[in-house]
Design a protein around this motif. Structure first.
Motif, PDB file in Angstrom:
ATOM      1  N   LYS A   1      82.070 -13.470  59.785  1.00  0.00           N
ATOM      2  CA  LYS A   1      82.375 -14.420  58.709  1.00  0.00           C
ATOM      3  C   LYS A   1      81.130 -14.691  57.861  1.00  0.00           C
ATOM      4  O   LYS A   1      81.213 -14.788  56.635  1.00  0.00           O
ATOM      5  N   ILE A   2      79.995 -14.819  58.516  1.00  0.00           N
ATOM      6  CA  ILE A   2      78.744 -15.079  57.800  1.00  0.00           C
ATOM      7  C   ILE A   2      78.380 -13.875  56.927  1.00  0.00           C
ATOM      8  O   ILE A   2      77.921 -14.025  55.794  1.00  0.00           O
ATOM      9  N   ASN A   3      78.611 -12.674  57.435  1.00  0.00           N
ATOM     10  CA  ASN A   3      78.340 -11.463  56.650  1.00  0.00           C
ATOM     11  C   ASN A   3      79.291 -11.347  55.467  1.00  0.00           C
ATOM     12  O   ASN A   3      78.888 -10.907  54.389  1.00  0.00           O
ATOM     13  N   ASP A   4      80.532 -11.743  55.662  1.00  0.00           N
ATOM     14  CA  ASP A   4      81.485 -11.747  54.546  1.00  0.00           C
ATOM     15  C   ASP A   4      80.986 -12.675  53.448  1.00  0.00           C
ATOM     16  O   ASP A   4      81.060 -12.351  52.262  1.00  0.00           O
ATOM     17  N   ARG A   5      80.454 -13.817  53.844  1.00  0.00           N
ATOM     18  CA  ARG A   5      79.916 -14.764  52.859  1.00  0.00           C
ATOM     19  C   ARG A   5      78.724 -14.148  52.121  1.00  0.00           C
ATOM     20  O   ARG A   5      78.584 -14.318  50.903  1.00  0.00           O
ATOM     21  N   ALA A   6      77.879 -13.419  52.817  1.00  0.00           N
ATOM     22  CA  ALA A   6      76.734 -12.760  52.173  1.00  0.00           C
ATOM     23  C   ALA A   6      77.211 -11.776  51.116  1.00  0.00           C
ATOM     24  O   ALA A   6      76.662 -11.723  50.009  1.00  0.00           O
ATOM     25  N   ARG A   7      78.247 -11.013  51.421  1.00  0.00           N
ATOM     26  CA  ARG A   7      78.786 -10.051  50.449  1.00  0.00           C
ATOM     27  C   ARG A   7      79.332 -10.765  49.213  1.00  0.00           C
ATOM     28  O   ARG A   7      79.136 -10.322  48.086  1.00  0.00           O
ATOM     29  N   GLU A   8      80.003 -11.898  49.425  1.00  0.00           N
ATOM     30  CA  GLU A   8      80.524 -12.678  48.295  1.00  0.00           C
ATOM     31  C   GLU A   8      79.385 -13.167  47.396  1.00  0.00           C
ATOM     32  O   GLU A   8      79.539 -13.233  46.179  1.00  0.00           O
TER      33      GLU A   8
ATOM     34  N   LEU B   1      70.966 -17.126  48.269  1.00  0.00           N
ATOM     35  CA  LEU B   1      70.276 -17.088  49.565  1.00  0.00           C
ATOM     36  C   LEU B   1      70.380 -18.450  50.254  1.00  0.00           C
ATOM     37  O   LEU B   1      70.665 -18.529  51.455  1.00  0.00           O
ATOM     38  N   THR B   2      70.172 -19.514  49.502  1.00  0.00           N
ATOM     39  CA  THR B   2      70.259 -20.868  50.055  1.00  0.00           C
ATOM     40  C   THR B   2      71.657 -21.151  50.578  1.00  0.00           C
ATOM     41  O   THR B   2      71.821 -21.691  51.673  1.00  0.00           O
ATOM     42  N   ASP B   3      72.654 -20.793  49.812  1.00  0.00           N
ATOM     43  CA  ASP B   3      74.045 -20.999  50.229  1.00  0.00           C
ATOM     44  C   ASP B   3      74.304 -20.263  51.538  1.00  0.00           C
ATOM     45  O   ASP B   3      74.915 -20.799  52.466  1.00  0.00           O
TER      46      ASP B   3
ATOM     47  N   GLY C   1      71.374 -11.136  55.591  1.00  0.00           N
ATOM     48  CA  GLY C   1      70.425 -12.026  54.926  1.00  0.00           C
ATOM     49  C   GLY C   1      69.331 -11.295  54.190  1.00  0.00           C
ATOM     50  O   GLY C   1      68.873 -11.731  53.129  1.00  0.00           O
ATOM     51  N   ASP C   2      68.905 -10.164  54.732  1.00  0.00           N
ATOM     52  CA  ASP C   2      67.818  -9.424  54.099  1.00  0.00           C
ATOM     53  C   ASP C   2      68.234  -8.904  52.722  1.00  0.00           C
ATOM     54  O   ASP C   2      67.419  -8.857  51.800  1.00  0.00           O
ATOM     55  N   THR C   3      69.480  -8.543  52.571  1.00  0.00           N
ATOM     56  CA  THR C   3      69.976  -8.081  51.269  1.00  0.00           C
ATOM     57  C   THR C   3      69.860  -9.207  50.237  1.00  0.00           C
ATOM     58  O   THR C   3      69.390  -8.986  49.112  1.00  0.00           O
ATOM     59  N   LEU C   4      70.256 -10.420  50.625  1.00  0.00           N
ATOM     60  CA  LEU C   4      70.155 -11.562  49.711  1.00  0.00           C
ATOM     61  C   LEU C   4      68.694 -11.923  49.443  1.00  0.00           C
ATOM     62  O   LEU C   4      68.322 -12.234  48.307  1.00  0.00           O
ATOM     63  N   LEU C   5      67.874 -11.869  50.473  1.00  0.00           N
ATOM     64  CA  LEU C   5      66.451 -12.173  50.298  1.00  0.00           C
ATOM     65  C   LEU C   5      65.800 -11.160  49.373  1.00  0.00           C
ATOM     66  O   LEU C   5      65.033 -11.527  48.474  1.00  0.00           O
TER      67      LEU C   5
END
Length: 187
Positions: free
Chosen positions: A64-71, A82-84, A122-126
């Motif tokens: 679920k957390i990874n799905d949120r990162a993709r969104e 990243l903060t979200d 997370g690394d993708t967003l960072l």
């Protein structure tokens, strides 16, 4: 896997999820097995140790957390994205008492799936925020996840201060911004 073994596995995961939410990650494994209607030997056949069981339970949450990162990859502000995402990690961690401590204290080999999946998302967003010049280049996703878990631990130990998690996350995010992108302070 045989049908009865699959049923036992599913019941153990369901009971472990509930037990970790209500009693924390240090709940007795014997209690989980008993509530699932199986013996402790069955639990250990499926999950040789506590960390294997925790990894199986939390891997579902990490998806679920990874799905949120993709969104969030298409969000206009990479730091806000990243903060979200870090707040999402924190919220999921607080649902299971003791999860933040378990993740922080466990060596990578103990919870490999969860840690690898989290770091990758997370690394993708960072990296996106770094590429935009919005966050410090010396920031690592490992550091941010440790910081987030430390904030979760602090909030868990100060449950009466309802806004503590949000305030500490804001301080942490403000500290990772580059000087050019840091919010102006009242002076």
């Amino acid at each position: 896997m045989r049908a009865d073994a699959q049923r036992n596995y599913d019941r153990l995961l369901e009971e472990a999820t509930q037990a970790f939410m209500v009693h924390g990650t240090e709940v007795a494994l014997e209690d989980i097995a008993r509530h699932a209607g199986v013996g402790i030997g069955t639990l250990y056949r499926h999950f040789p140790d506590r960390y294997t069981l925790m990894n199986a339970v939390f891997e579902q949450e990490v998806v679920k957390i990874n799905d949120r990162a993709r969104e969030l990859l298409d969000a206009p502000d990479p730091v806000e994205a990243l903060t979200d995402w870090l707040r999402t990690v924190g919220v999921h961690s607080t649902a299971y008492r003791g999860l933040a401590h378990a993740i922080m204290s466990a060596p990578d080999a103990k919870m490999p799936a969860c840690k690898t999946l989290l770091r990758s998302a997370g690394d993708t967003l960072l990296q996106r925020a770094k590429d935009a010049g919005a966050v410090r280049t010396d920031t690592t996703i490992g550091d941010l996840l440790k910081l987030t878990n430390a904030i979760v631990l602090t909030a868990e130990n100060n449950r009466d201060d309802k806004g503590l998690f949000g305030r500490l996350m804001t301080l942490a995010v403000d500290g990772l911004r580059t000087r050019e992108t840091a919010p102006a302070t009242a002076g």
